[in-house]
Design an enzyme around this catalytic site. Structure first.
Site, PDB file in Angstrom:
ATOM      1  N   ARG A 237      -3.261 -11.949   1.922  1.00 24.88           N
ATOM      2  CA  ARG A 237      -2.955 -10.738   2.673  1.00 24.88           C
ATOM      3  C   ARG A 237      -1.790 -10.030   1.992  1.00 24.88           C
ATOM      4  NH1 ARG A 237      -7.289 -10.703   4.474  1.00 24.88           N
ATOM      5  NH2 ARG A 237      -7.984 -10.551   6.657  1.00 24.88           N
ATOM      6  N   GLU A 266      -3.457  -0.489   3.189  1.00 24.25           N
ATOM      7  CA  GLU A 266      -4.804  -0.334   2.633  1.00 24.25           C
ATOM      8  C   GLU A 266      -5.548   0.773   3.363  1.00 24.25           C
ATOM      9  OE1 GLU A 266      -6.801  -4.121   2.654  1.00 24.25           O
ATOM     10  OE2 GLU A 266      -5.261  -5.097   1.454  1.00 24.25           O
ATOM     11  N   HIS A 285      -9.631  -4.648  -2.298  1.00 27.88           N
ATOM     12  CA  HIS A 285      -9.910  -5.688  -1.298  1.00 27.88           C
ATOM     13  C   HIS A 285     -11.390  -6.093  -1.356  1.00 27.88           C
ATOM     14  CE1 HIS A 285      -8.338  -7.389   2.762  1.00 27.88           C
ATOM     15  NE2 HIS A 285      -9.151  -8.244   2.171  1.00 27.88           N
TER      16      HIS A 285
END
Length: 326
Positions: A237, A266, A285
């Site tokens: 993360r 993000e 991601h």
């Protein structure tokens, strides 16, 4: 009458049909009830919720008074207020096993592409800049036989250690709350303190989830302890790493490079200094983003919701204590 659920992410047709066999499915593109009156009405009746993303907190739960289960199409659940869900007796389901191997593949890809400067060099070739043999200022560094340090020896950490040990003959260091006997027996992994791992690892690989304890676990102080030749890989993360401290360390040569799949914000802002650094490989991601794995994740989430609402849960429940009261 079938229970009503809210589906807020597109899933394959066959999985949608499987949900429809058990529930009245109300489908939406994301969770923005303020802008979708139909979603607000559906939440009022919903007993189940399935999708990914969105912020599921006390305020949101007040919009769904009949909710009994939420199923996220992800392993991570930091966007859910687990305490609030538990207080209301709502089961939270996730998909912790189906993406393990794919995320480990992504981390190896980041290690290789960062160490060997694959992205930089590929862009040079495409730009027509390959006119002669490259000089040593464009050389990369080896991965094989280097020491990998893994923060978090869970499922993904184990899969990464397997690849590193058997595929690249890498000594394995790891930190975790307790020693992992299987990792030590199978991969010769060595359990150590964070300071030892920082000092000895050539590749610092982060697989940790986001919690109060892991927030900014890697900051300026920790980065200063890393080898200047080391490469940081984060597919856990984003907020586990203090991004501003990382940027500074990459700019001043405190560490060699970074391969990043996750970020503090993000999508990554277009003005982020990370996007200007040659020693950074940044991807959006994509840890679990293969056709096969994303399908399997959605299928697992569908099964999880069916099990939660029919009282047949055997695994994948974040807060199993609520099942006792169901």
């Amino acid at each position: 009458m079938k229970p009503s659920i809210v589906l807020y992410k597109s899933i394959p047709t066959d999985l949608h049909q499987r949900l429809a066999q058990h529930f009245t499915v109300n489908s939406f593109d994301g969770l923005t009830p303020d802008n979708q009156p139909e979603l607000l009405a559906a939440l009022q009746q919903a007993e189940g919720l399935i999708g990914s993303g969105g912020k599921i907190d006390q305020d949101f739960l007040q919009l769904a008074p009949n909710l009994r289960a939420a199923s996220t199409i992800s392993v991570g659940y930091d966007n859910f207020d687990v305490e609030a869900l538990s207080q209301r007796g709502i089961a939270l389901m996730h998909t912790p096993t189906v993406l393990t191997e794919t995320v480990a593949d992504t981390m190896m890809a980041l290690m290789l592409s960062t160490a060997r400067r694959v992205v930089e060099l590929a862009e040079r070739v495409k730009a027509g800049e390959w006119q002669e043999s490259i000089g040593d200022d464009w050389f990369g560094v080896d991965v094989h036989h280097k020491t990998i340090g893994i923060l978090g020896m869970g499922r993904i950490g184990m899969a990464l250690a397997q690849r590193a040990h058997f595929g690249f003959s890498m000594p394995v260091l790891y930190t975790s709350r307790r020693p992992h006997e299987a990792a030590e027996q199978r991969f010769g992994a060595r359990h150590c303190s964070l300071d030892t791992l920082l000092a000895e690892a050539d590749f610092l690989c982060i697989t940790l989830p986001m919690t109060e304890q892991t927030y900014h676990m890697i900051g300026r102080e920790q980065l200063a302890k890393i080898k200047s030749s080391a490469i940081l890989i984060n597919a856990g993360r984003g907020p586990v790493v203090d991004e501003q401290a990382l940027i500074a360390a990459l700019q001043d040569g405190t560490i060699h490079a970074a391969g990043l799949d996750v970020f503090e914000q993000e999508p990554l802002p277009v003005d982020s200094p990370l996007l200007t650094l040659r020693n950074v490989v940044a991807v959006p991601h994509i840890g679990s983003a293969t056709h096969e794995t994303r399908y399997n994740m959605a299928a697992c989430a569908v099964d999880n919701l069916i099990n939660a609402l029919t009282g047949t849960v055997k695994e994948n429940c974040v807060n199993p204590q609520v099942l006792i009261t169901h």
